[in-house]
Design an enzyme around this catalytic site. Structure first.
Site, PDB file in Angstrom:
ATOM      1  N   ILE A 141       0.864  -1.174   0.000  1.00  0.00           N
ATOM      2  CA  ILE A 141       0.000   0.000   0.000  1.00  0.00           C
ATOM      3  C   ILE A 141       0.901   1.225   0.000  1.00  0.00           C
ATOM      4  O   ILE A 141       2.067   1.158   0.386  1.00  0.00           O
ATOM      5  CB  ILE A 141      -0.984   0.020   1.201  1.00  0.00           C
ATOM      6  N   ASP A 142       0.369   2.348  -0.460  1.00  0.00           N
ATOM      7  CA  ASP A 142       1.174   3.558  -0.626  1.00  0.00           C
ATOM      8  C   ASP A 142       1.696   4.079   0.714  1.00  0.00           C
ATOM      9  O   ASP A 142       1.135   3.793   1.775  1.00  0.00           O
ATOM     10  CB  ASP A 142       0.351   4.661  -1.292  1.00  0.00           C
ATOM     11  N   LYS A 143       2.720   4.892   0.634  1.00  0.00           N
ATOM     12  CA  LYS A 143       3.337   5.499   1.819  1.00  0.00           C
ATOM     13  C   LYS A 143       2.297   6.192   2.693  1.00  0.00           C
ATOM     14  O   LYS A 143       2.281   6.010   3.914  1.00  0.00           O
ATOM     15  CB  LYS A 143       4.418   6.496   1.382  1.00  0.00           C
ATOM     16  N   THR A 145      -0.922   5.813   2.699  1.00  0.00           N
ATOM     17  CA  THR A 145      -2.106   5.002   2.972  1.00  0.00           C
ATOM     18  C   THR A 145      -1.795   4.138   4.185  1.00  0.00           C
ATOM     19  O   THR A 145      -0.724   3.535   4.256  1.00  0.00           O
ATOM     20  CB  THR A 145      -2.453   4.106   1.772  1.00  0.00           C
ATOM     21  N   ARG A 241      -7.140   5.663  -5.877  1.00  0.00           N
ATOM     22  CA  ARG A 241      -6.868   7.093  -6.079  1.00  0.00           C
ATOM     23  C   ARG A 241      -7.101   7.497  -7.534  1.00  0.00           C
ATOM     24  O   ARG A 241      -7.699   8.545  -7.821  1.00  0.00           O
ATOM     25  CB  ARG A 241      -5.429   7.394  -5.665  1.00  0.00           C
TER      26      ARG A 241
END
Length: 314
Positions: A141-143, A145, A241
């Site tokens: 998962i993104d930084k 998130t 997103r």
């Protein structure tokens, strides 16, 4: 002196008329347009043996040669960083990743990663399939998130979990705040690929893309935002997103796929620090026992505060 790598590209019919900096950023995934322009301004790019300007227009069968710095060798190192462990046994570990933490080392983020914390906690008991940079990492998962990730502690578990994800047998459910009022329930079924100009971004695009499906339902409506639940049927980079931004409902705090000028982004700039997106639920089958497992974690405090503020001003 920094070691440099030489690369040679041959243009095709589809490239004719493109600016050279655009051609480079579209063709080379590791190059952004600004990086391509820097190479050009430094005289590190030539076309048919001649140094040209960044606005040179591509012709058929041009031979483009350029030099770029060799990547710095990197491996993850163990660091004593506290992690929120939801579940752990000999095969898997499920963690609640905090907002702001990168999952594994990458350019600009070599320390302070989730992998570094896992190496300290688990030692050598992580799957080796991901290599020295991503040991045990099955999905990311993104930084900015937060939320649930399952990590494999051995190769058999890694292969089983990867197969489950590939076959859409792992359910990943996110909670988010989207700007604007959305429909109550809808599905976004649009392909996602690398952005044609900004190589750090993804986009809804037909060429060089993969199918992407996001199921969205609204949990709560506000005058200028929606508290939503998103279930991934596929797992593309930045999928939620990109899909929500494409539907003109960018996530609150997302300045990559939204705009810092949006009133809600300005209002909550100091509170959100990135997109309001949390991986709240994770459903999978245990790789060894075959047991159906369902993990849930609370949304983080900053997220709760934003919801409370939106409710007061609704």
């Amino acid at each position: 002196m920094t070691e440099q790598i030489k690369k040679t590209l041959t243009t095709e019919m589809d490239d004719i008329g493109k600016r050279l900096d655009v051609f480079l950023s579209e063709t080379e995934e590791e190059l952004t347009r600004s990086q391509a322009q820097k190479l050009l301004s430094d005289g590190l790019v030539s076309v048919n043996g001649v140094t040209v300007a960044k606005n040179y227009k591509i012709r058929k069968d041009d031979i483009v040669e350029f030099y770029y710095p060799a990547p710095v060798p990197c491996r993850a190192e163990a660091e004593n960083i506290p992690i929120d462990i939801i579940f752990e046994d000999d095969d898997i570990i499920v963690v609640n990743k905090p907002k702001g933490m990168v999952v594994h080392p990458a350019a600009g983020n070599y320390t302070g990663t989730l992998v570094s914390a896992l190496l300290y906690h688990c030692g050598e008991r992580l799957s080796a399939i991901g290599g020295v940079i991503r040991p045990g990492i099955v999905h990311r998962i993104d930084k900015d998130t937060s939320g649930l990730l399952v990590v494999a502690k051995n190769d058999a578990a890694h292969l089983s979990l990867s197969e489950q994800i590939k076959d859409h047998k792992v359910s990943r459910i996110y909670h988010a705040i989207a700007i604007g009022k959305t429909d109550w329930n809808f599905t976004v079924d649009l392909p996602i690929g690398r952005h044609p100009v900004d190589r750090k971004k993804m986009a809804v695009i037909e060429k060089n893309s993969k199918n992407a499906i996001t199921h969205v339902s609204v949990l709560e409506q506000f005058s200028s935002a929606s508290y939503i639940r998103c279930e991934l049927e596929t797992g593309r980079t930045h999928q939620i997103r990109v899909h929500l931004s494409h539907k003109n409902h960018p996530l609150l705090g997302d300045l990559i796929y939204g705009s810092p000028k949006l009133p809600l982004n300005q209002k909550f700039a100091g509170m959100s620090q990135g997109q309001c997106l949390h991986a709240k639920e994770l459903l999978l089958t245990h790789p060894k026992t075959g047991e159906a497992m369902h993990f849930v974690c609370d949304i983080p405090p900053y997220f709760t505060k934003i919801l409370e503020t939106l409710r007061k001003t609704n």
